[in-house]
Scaffold this motif. Structure first.
Motif, PDB file in Angstrom:
ATOM      1  N   ARG B  11      36.442 -12.166  33.416  1.00 45.14           N
ATOM      2  CA  ARG B  11      35.855 -13.407  32.953  1.00 45.14           C
ATOM      3  C   ARG B  11      34.391 -13.402  33.358  1.00 45.14           C
ATOM      4  O   ARG B  11      34.076 -13.421  34.548  1.00 45.14           O
ATOM      5  N   GLY B  15      31.547 -17.546  30.568  1.00 43.80           N
ATOM      6  CA  GLY B  15      32.809 -17.990  29.995  1.00 43.80           C
ATOM      7  C   GLY B  15      33.390 -17.045  28.956  1.00 43.80           C
ATOM      8  O   GLY B  15      34.387 -17.348  28.329  1.00 43.80           O
ATOM      9  N   GLN B  40      45.048 -17.249  29.891  1.00 42.96           N
ATOM     10  CA  GLN B  40      43.629 -17.591  29.992  1.00 42.96           C
ATOM     11  C   GLN B  40      43.194 -18.456  28.814  1.00 42.96           C
ATOM     12  O   GLN B  40      42.502 -19.456  28.982  1.00 42.96           O
ATOM     13  N   ALA B  44      43.593 -24.368  31.276  1.00 41.74           N
ATOM     14  CA  ALA B  44      42.846 -25.625  31.325  1.00 41.74           C
ATOM     15  C   ALA B  44      41.387 -25.404  30.917  1.00 41.74           C
ATOM     16  O   ALA B  44      40.791 -26.238  30.239  1.00 41.74           O
ATOM     17  N   THR B  45      40.808 -24.251  31.320  1.00 40.64           N
ATOM     18  CA  THR B  45      39.433 -23.962  30.930  1.00 40.64           C
ATOM     19  C   THR B  45      39.418 -22.715  30.064  1.00 40.64           C
ATOM     20  O   THR B  45      39.281 -21.598  30.557  1.00 40.64           O
ATOM     21  N   THR B  48      34.861 -19.247  26.321  1.00 40.19           N
ATOM     22  CA  THR B  48      34.054 -19.630  25.162  1.00 40.19           C
ATOM     23  C   THR B  48      34.284 -18.668  24.008  1.00 40.19           C
ATOM     24  O   THR B  48      34.176 -19.035  22.853  1.00 40.19           O
TER      25      THR B  48
END
Lengths: 257, 377
Positions: B11, B15, B40, B44-45, B48
């Protein structure tokens, strides 16, 4: 990635086919190169589909043989022949999906029978194969709930389940509208280009023959043998045999219909 | 030697999710799980964007695009863009092909699990619906018979004759065998019991009355349910699958008149005759056993049989087989005409035709017997 190595993949050698005493075709002699789209063409009733049945082991030749990668198919033992059959996938005319199974089960059956993949992997592969033929999301449908074109594409997904080196198509465009037929042709080419698959198509659709065929064999019902082998576009323009030119130009070559 | 396939995640600070693929991705070898990537993406996040890195990638087959499709599908669902620039050209094309046709929003189906109560309820409704279908089919066939009587039904006489031959003459061997054996079985039982009272000769009455009134009609009807009723359902069902029935309708021919009527009439006419023939064979079977086991002559046996026969028994038996014949033919034709449009459906229709035929035979046999006893026939 499978290399698109050149060389003869399928060789038909002095093949004679008959139903009982009724001769269909004799002395067929041609070969299909690795990675090409080969067309078996000819008028109705000339034995195109019968030839396909000989190539995929459904019907035994009266004489002659079919060779896969140089190895004889018909003089091999039954066990060797069963092994050889795994390297090709067949799309039958109507799709020939098993009507008691959903699309996902249809595509998964060869994987379950011939591989040791886990259920989750089989499910992923099935979803991938169905999305390749544009049927993502139709996993739980039964064949009877689909249109003819969709059934055909699902049949293709099943034929590709085991990543065959050779794909056989029996009249892929029959029963499809011109647009769907063209999409299927493009799909065939795309699969050949990205997977390097050898493709053998039985067809009498001229549009499709010229669009996808690298080479073709022309069978004639009256002569009961092959009249020509070669690039269909070249055959149309300059085949020495008027019957071949006539067929490939819809009877307009010599002003005869 | 194949290099083991591997999948590493990284990561980046901005992002971007880097997915590094390496080794030989072949179905024949163990494959790394795609689950961490999917977690992933769905987490939650979410990243991009997702990027692939395939410098160390060796040989690959379906295994690779299968994993890529699963990742990209999850990414699309989460609204995360995927960049496939680094992938081998063949894999890029396959990926493009797999996503060329947008998944139809309404296509996907969830598997529905039904509770036991709901299943029982559905099954009961199914039985009721089958009964309603059968009754309405009887009505349609009655109308068709009416048209036939007025000479207005469209059917081929040759079809009727073929149906009569198939339901009649071609059933004789199996009807002969079964009836003869049933007659023998009755005689064996009868001789053992009646001899104790010195009334052995009454075996002739027992066999004759049982065969003519009950056994011959029921046995021939059950034989015909398995033989001809099943053939009707399978034949008509296959015609339905091949759209042959639609072809008739489109020519303005009523498929009931053309297909069902000859079959119905053939079985209704032939079953009483078969039952009559079966009674005779049964009586002969009984005679064969009695002549061997009892001290009677053939003439005596025949005279005793003739004595026991009343016209009402004969007519009662014939009427029963007429009813059974109608029911078997109706069940077979109705299931055939109601067949679904797949090879599986033909098998199901045939099964249902035989089960329905036999159930109807036994139920109507019980009802008719009560009626006969009440009316003292």
């Amino acid at each position: 990635m499978r290399g698109a190595a050149l060389g003869d993949h399928i060789t038909v050698s002095r093949l004679t086919m008959a139903y009982g005493d009724f001769l269909i075709q004799k002395d067929l002699d041609f070969s299909v190169r690795r990675g090409e789209v080969f067309i078996v063409m000819g008028g109705s009733g000339c034995g195109k589909t019968t030839l396909l049945k000989h190539l995929i082991g459904l019907k035994e030749p009266v004489s002659g043989d079919v060779l896969y990668g140089g190895r004889s198919f018909w003089t091999a033992t039954d066990q060797e022949r069963e092994q050889a059959k795994r390297q090709f996938g067949v799309l039958f005319q109507g799709g020939a999906l098993w009507s008691s199974m959903t699309l996902a089960e249809n595509v998964a059956l060869p994987l379950r029978l011939y591989t040791t993949l886990a259920d989750a992997e089989v499910r992923d592969i099935t979803a991938y194969k169905l999305s390749l033929v544009g049927l993502a999301g139709f996993e739980q449908y039964y064949p009877s709930e689909l249109s003819g074109g969709m059934r055909k594409r699902a049949g293709l997904a099943r034929a590709m389940a085991l990543d065959p080196e050779i794909l056989y198509f029996d009249e892929p465009s029959s029963g499809l509208d011109p647009l769907s037929a063209r999409l299927l042709d493009e799909l065939i080419l795309e699969l050949r280009d990205s997977l390097g698959t050898t493709v053998v198509v039985v067809s009498h659709e001229l549009a499709s023959i010229f669009a996808i065929g690298d080479r073709a064999v022309f069978l004639d019902a009256e002569a009961k043998t092959q009249l020509a082998v070669g690039d269909p576009r070249v055959l149309r323009d300059s085949s020495p045999d008027p019957r071949v030119r006539n067929f490939l130009s819809r009877g307009e070559a010599d002003g005869t219909a | 030697m194949a290099q083991p396939a591997s999948l590493d995640l990284q990561r980046a600070a901005d992002g971007v999710l880097q997915v590094r693929l390496a080794g030989d991705w072949l179905l024949a070898n163990p494959l790394p799980a795609t689950a961490p990537v999917l977690e992933q993406i769905r987490g939650a996040t979410p990243p991009t964007r997702v990027e692939f890195e395939a410098a160390g990638l060796g040989r690959w087959d379906t295994a690779l695009p299968t994993a890529l499709v699963a990742i990209r599908r999850a990414a699309e669902a989460a609204g995360v863009p995927v960049s496939d620039q680094q992938l081998p050209p063949g894999a890029q094309r396959l990926l493009r092909l797999a996503f060329a046709v947008k998944e139809r929003a309404d296509a996907r189906r969830a598997l529905v699990h039904r509770s036991l109560a709901e299943q029982i309820g559905q099954a009961s409704l199914g039985i009721w619906a089958a009964l309603v279908d059968l009754v309405s089919f009887i009505g349609i066939c009655a109308q068709s018979l009416g048209r036939m009587a007025r000479g207005k039904a469209t059917y081929q006489r040759s079809d009727l004759l073929v149906a009569i031959q198939e339901a009649g003459a071609e059933s004789l061997p199996i009807v002969s065998l079964i009836s003869f054996l049933i007659g023998m079985i009755f005689a064996f039982v009868g001789v053992r019991q009646l001899e104790q009272f010195g009334a052995g000769i009454y075996v002739a009455d027992l066999v004759a009355v049982a065969m003519v009134r009950e056994m011959a009609p029921i046995m021939t009807a059950i034989i015909m349910a398995g033989r001809t009723g099943a053939a009707y359902a399978a034949g008509l069902g296959t015609m339905k699958v091949n759209e042959e029935i639609d072809a008739l309708s489109s020519m303005g021919v009523d498929p009931i008149d053309f297909l069902v009527l000859p079959r119905l009439v053939a079985l209704i006419v032939m079953l009483p005759l078969l039952a009559l023939y079966g009674s005779l064979l049964g009586i002969l079977g009984g005679a064969a056993v009695s002549l061997v086991m009892l001290d009677v002559s053939f003439v005596q046996y025949v005279a005793q049989t003739a004595d026991s026969m009343q016209l009402s028994s004969l007519l009662g038996g014939l009427f029963k087989s007429f009813v059974y014949g109608s029911l078997v033919a109706l069940a077979g034709c109705q299931q055939g005409m109601a067949c679904g449009d797949s090879a599986m459906a033909v098998g199901q229709a045939t099964t249902r035709a035989v089960v329905m035929g036999i159930v109807l035979i036994i139920v109507s046999a019980a009802v008719l017997t009560v009626i006969y006893i009440t009316l003292d026939i």
